[in-house]
Write a protein that holds these residues in place. Structure first.
Motif, PDB file in Angstrom:
ATOM      1  N   CYS A  52       0.810  -1.219   0.000  1.00 40.58           N
ATOM      2  CA  CYS A  52       0.000   0.000   0.000  1.00 40.58           C
ATOM      3  C   CYS A  52       0.845   1.270   0.000  1.00 40.58           C
ATOM      4  O   CYS A  52       0.360   2.339  -0.400  1.00 40.58           O
ATOM      5  CB  CYS A  52      -0.929   0.008   1.211  1.00 40.58           C
ATOM      6  SG  CYS A  52      -2.180  -1.304   1.204  1.00 40.58           S
ATOM      7  N   ALA A  53       2.087   1.176   0.445  1.00 41.35           N
ATOM      8  CA  ALA A  53       2.937   2.370   0.469  1.00 41.35           C
ATOM      9  C   ALA A  53       3.453   2.738  -0.915  1.00 41.35           C
ATOM     10  O   ALA A  53       3.885   3.881  -1.117  1.00 41.35           O
ATOM     11  CB  ALA A  53       4.114   2.152   1.417  1.00 41.35           C
ATOM     12  N   LYS A  54       3.423   1.820  -1.847  1.00 41.86           N
ATOM     13  CA  LYS A  54       3.975   2.079  -3.180  1.00 41.86           C
ATOM     14  C   LYS A  54       3.367   3.303  -3.854  1.00 41.86           C
ATOM     15  O   LYS A  54       4.091   4.200  -4.284  1.00 41.86           O
ATOM     16  CB  LYS A  54       3.787   0.834  -4.059  1.00 41.86           C
ATOM     17  CG  LYS A  54       4.856  -0.222  -3.903  1.00 41.86           C
ATOM     18  CD  LYS A  54       6.191   0.268  -4.439  1.00 41.86           C
ATOM     19  CE  LYS A  54       7.238  -0.819  -4.404  1.00 41.86           C
ATOM     20  NZ  LYS A  54       8.554  -0.321  -4.881  1.00 41.86           N
ATOM     21  N   PRO A  55       2.030   3.394  -4.003  1.00 46.19           N
ATOM     22  CA  PRO A  55       1.475   4.567  -4.690  1.00 46.19           C
ATOM     23  C   PRO A  55       1.579   5.864  -3.897  1.00 46.19           C
ATOM     24  O   PRO A  55       1.463   6.950  -4.462  1.00 46.19           O
ATOM     25  CB  PRO A  55       0.007   4.183  -4.921  1.00 46.19           C
ATOM     26  CG  PRO A  55      -0.292   3.172  -3.868  1.00 46.19           C
ATOM     27  CD  PRO A  55       0.972   2.423  -3.648  1.00 46.19           C
ATOM     28  N   ILE A  56       1.814   5.786  -2.567  1.00 42.33           N
ATOM     29  CA  ILE A  56       1.868   6.993  -1.739  1.00 42.33           C
ATOM     30  C   ILE A  56       3.185   7.738  -1.925  1.00 42.33           C
ATOM     31  O   ILE A  56       3.279   8.927  -1.632  1.00 42.33           O
ATOM     32  CB  ILE A  56       1.652   6.632  -0.256  1.00 42.33           C
ATOM     33  CG1 ILE A  56       0.367   5.806  -0.094  1.00 42.33           C
ATOM     34  CG2 ILE A  56       1.545   7.872   0.609  1.00 42.33           C
ATOM     35  CD1 ILE A  56       0.104   5.369   1.329  1.00 42.33           C
TER      36      ILE A  56
END
Length: 260
Positions: free
Chosen positions: A65-69
């Protein structure tokens, strides 16, 4: 786990070297932990395994989930906000466990009465080390690495934990600092599978990066060639400029050329 999620989302490819490398590293870590160990089956062990699985799932989802942030926030902000939310959830969990004897007994069934918030003096250093380095430091570095590498590569180094523990135990015991440590036996051979597996994963990651870079350069070359051909085609279709001498002088020398 993180590889399966990334592949299911279409973010990564399930290549041969990546899958084999992860399985080798995982198998080596399991060999270090379980070879020669006395394993008991029971309700508490089952509950512990389920909670450990949920912990691994939570870490995998955190990395995914941290990838696109990363497009909007740096790694320090993502880690900081994650720990703020985690601290709030831990506070609620502690309050619930503190006021519920069955839950407290499930968490710590061998704690003496009246010692819910008691921290032994000899455990303070270990607690500070775990909070600052093992938890905050490792998650900050993991989040920073997640910005530049595939999610599967970021967590592929997790099997190094039992390997590092076994090597450090051997070094400390050999130096005379035994304590409650145990000298590793044949289970230390699992380190071989861990390092070979990690080598496969790193090789696969670099191979995919080189392939992606080569494709990018090829696309850029094709785009540049097509752009150059289109510009030449436009100039040829317009034909040579038809200017008289006076207009040509004005274009070359400026609007005051006729006054000279």
């Amino acid at each position: 786990m993180v590889t399966a999620i990334a592949v299911a989302l279409g973010w990564e490819k399930a290549t041969f070297f990546k899958i084999i490398g992860i399985l080798l590293a995982f198998g080596g870590a399991c060999f270090i932990v379980f070879y020669g160990a006395h394993i008991e089956a029971g309700g508490a062990e089952l509950a512990g395994n389920i909670l450990y699985f949920l912990n691994c799932l939570g870490t995998a989802l955190y990395v995914i989930c941290a990838k696109p942030i990363f497009k909007h926030y740096p790694a320090t902000s993502i880690t900081g906000w994650s720990y703020i939310m985690g601290s709030l959830m831990m506070m609620v969990a502690c309050l619930v466990a503190n006021n519920s004897p069955p839950i407290y007994h499930f968490i710590c069934d061998d704690c003496p009465p009246g010692s819910k918030w008691h921290v032994p003096t000899n455990a303070i250093f270990a607690l500070v080390y775990w909070i600052l380095l093992t938890s905050v430091g490792s998650y900050l570095l993991m989040t920073w690495g997640n910005k530049y590498a595939d999610a599967s590569l970021v967590l592929a180094y997790t099997p190094l934990q039992p390997a590092t523990s076994a090597i450090l135990s051997f070094l400390l015991i050999s130096a005379g600092f035994k304590g409650k440590l145990q000298m590793p036996g044949l289970n230390i051979l699992g380190v071989i599978g861990i390092f070979i597996g990690l080598a496969f994963v790193v090789y696969d990651n670099r191979k995919q990066e080189q392939e992606a870079r080569t494709k990018y350069l090829q696309v850029q070359s094709v785009v540049s060639d097509e752009k150059g051909k289109s510009e030449v085609h436009v100039v040829e279709s317009l034909g040579p400029p038809d200017f008289d001498a006076e207009e040509d002088d004005e274009l070359a020398l400026g609007p005051r050329a006729s006054e000279l």
